[in-house]
Design an enzyme around this catalytic site. Structure first.
Site, PDB file in Angstrom:
ATOM      1  N   GLU A   4       0.811  -1.216   0.000  1.00  0.00           N
ATOM      2  CA  GLU A   4       0.000   0.000   0.000  1.00  0.00           C
ATOM      3  C   GLU A   4       0.845   1.267   0.000  1.00  0.00           C
ATOM      4  O   GLU A   4       0.375   2.345   0.376  1.00  0.00           O
ATOM      5  CB  GLU A   4      -0.938  -0.015   1.214  1.00  0.00           C
ATOM      6  N   SER A  20      -6.663  -3.008   2.904  1.00  0.00           N
ATOM      7  CA  SER A  20      -7.088  -2.462   1.618  1.00  0.00           C
ATOM      8  C   SER A  20      -7.474  -3.539   0.608  1.00  0.00           C
ATOM      9  O   SER A  20      -7.302  -3.375  -0.596  1.00  0.00           O
ATOM     10  CB  SER A  20      -5.993  -1.571   1.010  1.00  0.00           C
ATOM     11  N   TYR A  62      -9.187   2.705  -4.652  1.00  0.00           N
ATOM     12  CA  TYR A  62      -8.252   3.797  -4.853  1.00  0.00           C
ATOM     13  C   TYR A  62      -8.192   4.332  -6.282  1.00  0.00           C
ATOM     14  O   TYR A  62      -7.312   5.125  -6.597  1.00  0.00           O
ATOM     15  CB  TYR A  62      -6.854   3.351  -4.396  1.00  0.00           C
ATOM     16  N   ARG A  85     -11.546   2.597  11.384  1.00  0.00           N
ATOM     17  CA  ARG A  85     -12.667   2.407  10.449  1.00  0.00           C
ATOM     18  C   ARG A  85     -13.091   0.952  10.486  1.00  0.00           C
ATOM     19  O   ARG A  85     -12.260   0.049  10.330  1.00  0.00           O
ATOM     20  CB  ARG A  85     -12.262   2.780   9.023  1.00  0.00           C
ATOM     21  N   ASP A 105     -15.327  -2.043   8.864  1.00  0.00           N
ATOM     22  CA  ASP A 105     -15.925  -2.433   7.587  1.00  0.00           C
ATOM     23  C   ASP A 105     -16.922  -3.569   7.800  1.00  0.00           C
ATOM     24  O   ASP A 105     -16.622  -4.537   8.510  1.00  0.00           O
ATOM     25  CB  ASP A 105     -14.839  -2.879   6.604  1.00  0.00           C
ATOM     26  N   GLU A 132     -13.646  -6.305   9.501  1.00  0.00           N
ATOM     27  CA  GLU A 132     -12.347  -5.960  10.067  1.00  0.00           C
ATOM     28  C   GLU A 132     -12.377  -4.541  10.595  1.00  0.00           C
ATOM     29  O   GLU A 132     -13.266  -3.751  10.261  1.00  0.00           O
ATOM     30  CB  GLU A 132     -11.228  -6.117   9.034  1.00  0.00           C
ATOM     31  N   ASN A 147      -9.832  -1.233  10.753  1.00  0.00           N
ATOM     32  CA  ASN A 147      -8.607  -0.646  10.220  1.00  0.00           C
ATOM     33  C   ASN A 147      -8.102   0.423  11.175  1.00  0.00           C
ATOM     34  O   ASN A 147      -8.822   1.386  11.471  1.00  0.00           O
ATOM     35  CB  ASN A 147      -8.881  -0.009   8.853  1.00  0.00           C
ATOM     36  N   GLY A 206      -7.150   5.250   5.372  1.00  0.00           N
ATOM     37  CA  GLY A 206      -6.575   6.183   4.403  1.00  0.00           C
ATOM     38  C   GLY A 206      -7.010   7.624   4.623  1.00  0.00           C
ATOM     39  O   GLY A 206      -8.081   7.906   5.168  1.00  0.00           O
TER      40      GLY A 206
END
Length: 315
Positions: free
Chosen positions: A15, A141, A215, A255, A257, A273, A275, A279
């Site tokens: 990443e 990601s 992205y 974050r 998900d 998950e 994070n 980002g």
């Protein structure tokens, strides 16, 4: 108060490019806030460069290993530097999907039941009934994620020559595929405590929400705030996000998900998950959710920095 902020970005994970964009956005925001900024593209000499810079705080804009797995956090702890986002223990647990389940599921957070499999075994038989998802244990990601269906082109069983994460990783996590909608919630530490910023639905225009969809501008529609979510489902999602943030010991911002099988109501909601280094790019979800509640990118960055400094301050 004017600060000297070292923005740590880049590195050598899968990443890297996303981290560079996140880091540059943070650096520009810090400069617009009046702070002095040292940009550090992390190499093997990172400790020396940080020692030379001697910043007031390090903004950790790294994604993936070693910036998100506890390695960099341990280094910063040893150096006595204040830094943003989660600490060593939280980072070690949250980047490992199986450890995350062990930390959250006993407390009532609903997550898919998974099994760890050797990649070599996939060429003989499926580990669980199709459709299922295969993912690395400690990548973010959606790096290295494959959805195995009966109609897919991986083969049955998976063909050794088929392109997929089994060619890169010795072991993978297999989970049942959850049909339905892709949703995410950001949790920000504020002076009043952790705050869920909102719910975003992610609708990929082709396929599913993989690395490219995340992205590449135009490949995914972000609906923020998400629409047509029953009140009980929304409340459960926000509560699960804050509780996961708290149980894991996340700091700064995280974050969560989710997948939601909308045919099952609240019982169809699953956390995938958490994070710990989400980002901060122009396409990223945390800044987008902050904007939706009237918080600018600069204010978001300052809030994350303030939390890091408050945590480091003597008590």
């Amino acid at each position: 108060m004017t600060l000297h902020v070292a923005v740590l970005m880049g590195g050598w994970s899968a990443e890297r490019e996303v981290s560079l964009v996140s880091g540059e956005g943070v650096a520009k925001a810090c400069e617009s806030l009046g702070h002095r900024v040292t940009r550090i593209d992390m190499g093997r000499d990172v400790a020396l460069r940080l020692a030379e810079a001697a910043p007031d705080v390090v903004f950790n804009a790294l994604h993936g290993t070693p910036g998100e797995d506890g390695t960099v956090q341990g280094m910063l702890e040893l150096m006595g530097l204040a830094y943003t986002h989660s600490g060593l223990a939280t980072s070690v647990i949250a980047i490992d999907k199986e450890l995350t389940k062990q930390a959250l599921v006993p407390h009532g957070v609903r997550m898919p039941v998974g099994t760890i499999v050797k990649s070599e075994s996939l060429y003989q038989r499926d580990p669980i009934a199709r459709p299922y998802v295969l993912k690395p244990l400690n990548e973010g990601s959606s790096v290295g994620v494959a959805i195995v269906t009966r109609e897919g082109n991986y083969g049955d069983p998976i063909a050794r020559e088929a392109a997929g994460p089994w060619q890169t990783f010795d072991s993978l996590l297999a989970e049942p595929y959850i049909r339905g909608r892709e949703l995410t919630v950001s949790v920000l530490d504020t002076a009043e405590g952790p705050r869920a910023l909102g719910i975003t639905e992610l609708i990929p225009k082709n396929g599913w929400y993989d690395y490219d969809a995340k992205y590449t501008d135009g490949l995914t529609t972000h609906v923020c705030p998400a629409e047509n979510i029953p009140a009980d489902v929304a409340a459960s999602m926000l509560a699960m996000s804050i509780e996961s943030h708290r149980l894991l010991g996340c700091k700064g911002v995280s974050r969560a998900d989710f997948r939601w099988d909308d045919e099952q109501g609240e019982a169809g909601l699953y956390l995938l998950e958490v994070n710990t280094q989400p980002g901060m790019t122009p396409l990223s979800l945390v800044p987008e959710q902050a904007r939706a509640i009237g918080m600018s990118y600069e204010a978001l960055v300052q809030t994350i920095i303030d939390e890091a400094l408050a945590r480091k301050a003597p008590r």
